[in-house]
Motif scaffolding. Structure first.
Motif, short mmCIF file in Angstrom:
data_model
loop_
_atom_site.label_atom_id
_atom_site.label_comp_id
_atom_site.label_asym_id
_atom_site.label_seq_id
_atom_site.Cartn_x
_atom_site.Cartn_y
_atom_site.Cartn_z
N ILE A 146 -36.22 -42.91 83.67
CA ILE A 146 -37.15 -42.33 84.62
C ILE A 146 -37.94 -43.44 85.30
N GLU B 177 -26.68 -40.94 88.17
CA GLU B 177 -26.64 -39.78 87.28
C GLU B 177 -27.50 -39.97 86.04
N LEU C 72 -33.82 -40.71 87.14
CA LEU C 72 -34.68 -39.81 87.91
C LEU C 72 -35.82 -40.64 88.50
N HIS D 6 -39.27 -40.13 89.74
CA HIS D 6 -40.28 -39.07 89.64
C HIS D 6 -41.54 -39.53 90.36
N ASP E 68 -44.44 -34.45 91.71
CA ASP E 68 -43.14 -33.78 91.58
C ASP E 68 -43.16 -32.68 90.51
N TRP F 289 -42.83 -30.47 86.98
CA TRP F 289 -41.87 -30.21 85.91
C TRP F 289 -40.41 -30.13 86.37
N ALA F 290 -40.14 -29.46 87.48
CA ALA F 290 -38.77 -29.06 87.80
C ALA F 290 -37.75 -30.19 87.77
N PRO F 291 -37.95 -31.29 88.52
CA PRO F 291 -36.94 -32.36 88.48
C PRO F 291 -36.86 -33.04 87.12
N LEU F 292 -37.99 -33.17 86.44
CA LEU F 292 -38.01 -33.82 85.13
C LEU F 292 -37.22 -33.00 84.12
N CYS F 293 -37.47 -31.71 84.08
CA CYS F 293 -36.77 -30.85 83.12
C CYS F 293 -35.29 -30.77 83.43
N ALA F 294 -34.94 -30.73 84.70
CA ALA F 294 -33.52 -30.72 85.07
C ALA F 294 -32.84 -32.00 84.62
N HIS F 295 -33.52 -33.12 84.79
CA HIS F 295 -32.97 -34.42 84.41
C HIS F 295 -32.74 -34.51 82.90
#
Length: 200
Positions: free
Chosen positions: A89, A157, A160, A162, A166, A168-174
């Protein structure tokens, strides 16, 4: 236990909020500058490394599932190789806004320290910024170079970026975990940081 998440962003890019977020998501304990300040053995180990000792990453991060802030931001190249399964991250804010925060928080602590072995001086000032943390142009260039190096070296891939805000959404998806039913943490504002007396 081995590291599952490696942070590559400089201090003052939301690393303490990220530390709390990772802990809430089950990736704690998370190693952060505050851990070194709070534990004498951590301080001893990291000071020895900053003086040129050989790194024993398993010992340095024993008991931690993730790491953020200056330690991992400086040693990320080694860490991503030692822990090839760890997600990466890059906490990010614009270079100018980063400098404004750094100048008001970390820089005065470094300037006021007389302990040459403190990690604020030995690691942040000397190693990260080449002894010139107070030079705005130089510090911003170092910040940008770190961002560019991470983007170039870490496969997309695995990485992330961050940005502040940003959430929660991108972090949790990552990380492949569900979004918690709680606000994303907001910690260590400039005002809060000013209550910290040293970067030991």
């Amino acid at each position: 236990m081995s590291l599952m998440v490696i942070g590559t962003g400089f201090g003052r890019t939301g690393t303490d909020s990220m530390r709390e977020a990772l802990t809430m998501l089950g990736f704690g304990p998370c190693h952060h500058m505050s851990e070194v300040m709070a534990h004498a053995e951590q301080k001893r180990l990291w000071r020895a490394l900053a003086k040129g000792g050989a790194p024993d990453w398993a010992q340095l991060f024993a008991g931690y599932k993730s790491c953020v802030d200056w330690r991992s931001a400086h040693y990320w190249r080694e860490l991503i190789g030692v822990y090839p399964q760890a997600r990466v991250i890059l906490t990010w804010r614009s270079p100018e806004i980063w400098w404004e925060s750094f100048e008001k928080t970390i820089l005065p602590v470094i300037a006021g320290s007389t302990d040459q072995e403190s990690l604020g001086i030995a690691l942040v000032s000397k190693q990260v910024f080449g002894g010139r943390p107070q030079d705005r142009g130089h510090a911003i260039a170092v910040y940008q170079a770190n961002v560019e190096a991470v983007l170039e070296a870490v496969p997309a891939e695995r990485l992330l970026v961050h940005k502040l805000g940003d959430g929660w959404a991108p972090l949790c998806a990552h990380l492949g975990v569900p979004v918690p039913d709680a606000p994303y943490p907001s910690r260590n504002t400039t005002q809060e940081f000013r209550t910290v007396l040293s970067l030991n």
